[in-house]
Design a protein around this motif. Structure first.
Motif, PDB file in Angstrom:
ATOM      1  N   ALA A  56       0.828  -1.204   0.000  1.00 40.71           N
ATOM      2  CA  ALA A  56       0.000   0.000   0.000  1.00 40.71           C
ATOM      3  C   ALA A  56       0.868   1.263   0.000  1.00 40.71           C
ATOM      4  O   ALA A  56       0.565   2.239  -0.685  1.00 40.71           O
ATOM      5  N   ILE A  57       1.968   1.229   0.761  1.00 42.17           N
ATOM      6  CA  ILE A  57       2.892   2.360   0.797  1.00 42.17           C
ATOM      7  C   ILE A  57       3.509   2.571  -0.585  1.00 42.17           C
ATOM      8  O   ILE A  57       3.629   3.706  -1.076  1.00 42.17           O
ATOM      9  N   ARG A  58       3.895   1.470  -1.230  1.00 41.22           N
ATOM     10  CA  ARG A  58       4.481   1.587  -2.576  1.00 41.22           C
ATOM     11  C   ARG A  58       3.475   2.158  -3.562  1.00 41.22           C
ATOM     12  O   ARG A  58       3.815   3.005  -4.398  1.00 41.22           O
ATOM     13  N   THR A  59       2.229   1.708  -3.466  1.00 34.93           N
ATOM     14  CA  THR A  59       1.189   2.196  -4.374  1.00 34.93           C
ATOM     15  C   THR A  59       0.948   3.682  -4.190  1.00 34.93           C
ATOM     16  O   THR A  59       0.788   4.435  -5.168  1.00 34.93           O
ATOM     17  N   MET A  60       0.937   4.132  -2.945  1.00 34.30           N
ATOM     18  CA  MET A  60       0.773   5.557  -2.683  1.00 34.30           C
ATOM     19  C   MET A  60       1.916   6.348  -3.311  1.00 34.30           C
ATOM     20  O   MET A  60       1.704   7.409  -3.895  1.00 34.30           O
ATOM     21  N   GLY A  61       3.114   5.825  -3.214  1.00 31.05           N
ATOM     22  CA  GLY A  61       4.271   6.510  -3.773  1.00 31.05           C
ATOM     23  C   GLY A  61       4.253   6.564  -5.280  1.00 31.05           C
ATOM     24  O   GLY A  61       4.722   7.545  -5.882  1.00 31.05           O
ATOM     25  N   GLU A  62       3.724   5.538  -5.911  1.00 30.48           N
ATOM     26  CA  GLU A  62       3.697   5.498  -7.373  1.00 30.48           C
ATOM     27  C   GLU A  62       2.851   6.616  -7.963  1.00 30.48           C
ATOM     28  O   GLU A  62       3.073   7.041  -9.104  1.00 30.48           O
ATOM     29  N   GLY A  63       1.906   7.116  -7.199  1.00 34.50           N
ATOM     30  CA  GLY A  63       1.069   8.212  -7.695  1.00 34.50           C
ATOM     31  C   GLY A  63       1.700   9.578  -7.510  1.00 34.50           C
ATOM     32  O   GLY A  63       1.135  10.584  -7.951  1.00 34.50           O
ATOM     33  N   ASN A  64       2.873   9.623  -6.888  1.00 35.09           N
ATOM     34  CA  ASN A  64       3.553  10.889  -6.617  1.00 35.09           C
ATOM     35  C   ASN A  64       4.587  11.166  -7.718  1.00 35.09           C
ATOM     36  O   ASN A  64       5.232  10.229  -8.201  1.00 35.09           O
ATOM     37  N   PRO A  65       4.770  12.408  -8.126  1.00 36.48           N
ATOM     38  CA  PRO A  65       5.781  12.712  -9.146  1.00 36.48           C
ATOM     39  C   PRO A  65       7.182  12.240  -8.786  1.00 36.48           C
ATOM     40  O   PRO A  65       8.001  11.984  -9.689  1.00 36.48           O
ATOM     41  N   THR A  66       7.478  12.115  -7.495  1.00 39.64           N
ATOM     42  CA  THR A  66       8.802  11.639  -7.091  1.00 39.64           C
ATOM     43  C   THR A  66       8.878  10.115  -7.025  1.00 39.64           C
ATOM     44  O   THR A  66       9.954   9.550  -6.854  1.00 39.64           O
ATOM     45  N   GLY A  67       7.733   9.455  -7.147  1.00 42.58           N
ATOM     46  CA  GLY A  67       7.706   7.999  -7.093  1.00 42.58           C
ATOM     47  C   GLY A  67       7.720   7.427  -5.685  1.00 42.58           C
ATOM     48  O   GLY A  67       7.927   6.220  -5.510  1.00 42.58           O
ATOM     49  N   ARG A  68       7.489   8.233  -4.674  1.00 44.97           N
ATOM     50  CA  ARG A  68       7.475   7.743  -3.291  1.00 44.97           C
ATOM     51  C   ARG A  68       6.709   8.719  -2.417  1.00 44.97           C
ATOM     52  O   ARG A  68       6.322   9.808  -2.868  1.00 44.97           O
ATOM     53  N   ILE A  69       6.485   8.343  -1.153  1.00 46.44           N
ATOM     54  CA  ILE A  69       5.893   9.269  -0.201  1.00 46.44           C
ATOM     55  C   ILE A  69       7.011   9.867   0.668  1.00 46.44           C
ATOM     56  O   ILE A  69       8.172   9.462   0.567  1.00 46.44           O
ATOM     57  N   GLY A  70       6.661  10.819   1.501  1.00 50.94           N
ATOM     58  CA  GLY A  70       7.657  11.546   2.264  1.00 50.94           C
ATOM     59  C   GLY A  70       8.126  10.826   3.516  1.00 50.94           C
ATOM     60  O   GLY A  70       7.551   9.831   3.955  1.00 50.94           O
ATOM     61  N   ASP A  71       9.204  11.378   4.099  1.00 55.49           N
ATOM     62  CA  ASP A  71       9.771  10.870   5.342  1.00 55.49           C
ATOM     63  C   ASP A  71       9.656  11.974   6.399  1.00 55.49           C
ATOM     64  O   ASP A  71       9.803  13.160   6.074  1.00 55.49           O
ATOM     65  N   PRO A  72       9.405  11.628   7.672  1.00 56.66           N
ATOM     66  CA  PRO A  72       9.281  12.675   8.701  1.00 56.66           C
ATOM     67  C   PRO A  72      10.480  13.612   8.778  1.00 56.66           C
ATOM     68  O   PRO A  72      10.318  14.812   9.024  1.00 56.66           O
ATOM     69  N   ARG A  73      11.678  13.092   8.564  1.00 59.54           N
ATOM     70  CA  ARG A  73      12.850  13.958   8.641  1.00 59.54           C
ATOM     71  C   ARG A  73      12.884  14.980   7.498  1.00 59.54           C
ATOM     72  O   ARG A  73      13.464  16.058   7.642  1.00 59.54           O
ATOM     73  N   GLU A  74      12.269  14.653   6.369  1.00 55.50           N
ATOM     74  CA  GLU A  74      12.187  15.632   5.288  1.00 55.50           C
ATOM     75  C   GLU A  74      11.281  16.794   5.679  1.00 55.50           C
ATOM     76  O   GLU A  74      11.542  17.951   5.333  1.00 55.50           O
ATOM     77  N   MET A  75      10.223  16.484   6.439  1.00 55.56           N
ATOM     78  CA  MET A  75       9.383  17.559   6.967  1.00 55.56           C
ATOM     79  C   MET A  75      10.191  18.391   7.958  1.00 55.56           C
ATOM     80  O   MET A  75      10.062  19.623   8.030  1.00 55.56           O
ATOM     81  N   GLY A  76      11.045  17.698   8.723  1.00 57.50           N
ATOM     82  CA  GLY A  76      11.899  18.394   9.676  1.00 57.50           C
ATOM     83  C   GLY A  76      12.857  19.354   9.007  1.00 57.50           C
ATOM     84  O   GLY A  76      13.080  20.476   9.487  1.00 57.50           O
ATOM     85  N   LYS A  77      13.440  18.934   7.902  1.00 57.06           N
ATOM     86  CA  LYS A  77      14.373  19.805   7.183  1.00 57.06           C
ATOM     87  C   LYS A  77      13.661  21.057   6.664  1.00 57.06           C
ATOM     88  O   LYS A  77      14.215  22.169   6.715  1.00 57.06           O
TER      89      LYS A  77
END
Length: 343
Positions: free
Chosen positions: A295-316
């Motif tokens: 399910a996580i992979r499927t969610m990412g496939e719909g994103n232009p980057t090909g994945r979903i985000g990581d909490p540390r990226e929100m932190g940055k």
């Protein structure tokens, strides 16, 4: 043109002021166990370096200090650096010396933000509803963090929390209003309780996080409110959640006008899907634990980057909005979603 403060001490008055300030810094450092440079930053914020007369702080803010005290300020900086350990001499980390509050910081995006802030030099106070998760999060983040139990929907709770932060650290520089809850109910099935809770935490909780902080933040202080791509693209059944996050966006547009001249900046950071324990738990409940990775992979496939985000990226991203690197950015909604809300 060279600043008046570029000179080293020359007069007896200047040397005396320098010695007095440095002595206070060393005593404060010994009492708190904090590096001298960090203590200096905190005391400048609290206007405690000089007793009587114009201070180096006021010179920096208003330009009205005497020449001797101006020189004393420069001399103190040089003296502190000379007496510091090598690793203390370079204030290279973007959030070095800052004190930050992150609400809802015991897990998920809030925890990722708190970890990133500490890695970038800040001391962080996280809040959440229960002591146990706070203790676990503090153990994960490390010694530059601490936790306070507080309910963002109760103004008295938040006021008391900020007073405790000031008691512990002496100043406040950054606030991240992260605490929030999800809600899924299609039109026709929304209950009064769901409405009150969703808007209570996600809208009223933001107000009660921001409002008491304004009087405590110095010029250059920052507020980051965690929004969501649902503010502009709420999926079916997420009208309550999207509506509350859209309200936060409207708050900011008005609030930056209310605080004009304060030097405080505030922005909204809106994540898309982020790989957190709560997301995985929700997917597990809906589809079964074995189906979560797919399910996580499927969610990412719909994103232009090909994945979903990581909490540390929100932190940055939150750290950027809380640092001097974003000094001319206020009132924006920054989408940190891999481009999902833009297509």
């Amino acid at each position: 043109m060279r600043s008046k403060c570029a000179s080293s001490p020359s007069s007896a008055k200047t040397r005396a002021a320098t010695a007095r300030i440095f002595s206070r810094l060393r005593r404060a450092s010994a009492r708190s166990g904090r590096p001298v440079l960090e203590v200096m930053g905190g005391l400048f914020h609290r206007r405690e370096l000089l007793s009587g007369g114009a201070s180096a702080y006021s010179h920096r803010r208003t330009g009205d200090a005497s020449t001797s005290e101006c020189r004393a300020h420069t001399a103190v900086v040089r003296m502190v650096r000379a007496h510091s350990h090598p690793e203390e001499r370079t204030m290279s980390l973007p959030l070095e010396g800052k004190v930050a509050v992150v609400t809802g910081g015991a897990s998920g995006v809030g925890l990722g933000i708190a970890q990133e802030f500490v890695d970038q030099g800040a001391r962080v106070v996280i809040t959440d509803l229960q002591q146990g998760p706070l203790d676990q999060a503090v153990a994960t983040i490390g010694p530059k963090s601490s936790g306070i139990v507080a309910d963002v929907t109760r103004l008295a709770n938040m006021e008391a929390m900020y007073q405790e932060v000031i008691a512990r650290h002496g100043h406040l520089d950054a606030v991240v209003a992260n605490a929030g809850i999800g809600a899924h109910a299609p039109l026709g099935a929304i209950t009064e309780e769901q409405f009150d809770r969703t808007f209570g935490v996600n809208a009223k909780g933001v107000l009660f996080t921001v409002q008491p902080a304004i009087a405590l933040l110095p010029p250059g202080g920052t507020i980051v409110i965690i929004g969501s791509t649902a503010s502009i693209q709420p999926p079916a059944g997420m009208g309550l959640y999207g509506g509350a996050k859209a309200a936060v966006r409207a708050f900011i547009r008005s609030w930056i006008q209310d605080i004009k001249g304060s030097g405080i900046r505030m922005n909204v950071l809106s994540p898309g899907a982020v790989d957190t324990e709560s997301l995985r738990r929700a997917l597990g409940m809906a589809q079964g634990a074995d189906a979560v990775p797919a399910a996580i992979r499927t969610m990412g496939e719909g994103n232009p980057t090909g994945r979903i985000g990581d909490p540390r990226e929100m932190g940055k991203a939150a750290a950027f909005l809380s640092s001097d690197a974003s000094s001319f950015i206020t009132g924006v909604e920054l989408f940190v979603d891999g481009g999902m809300a833009q297509v």
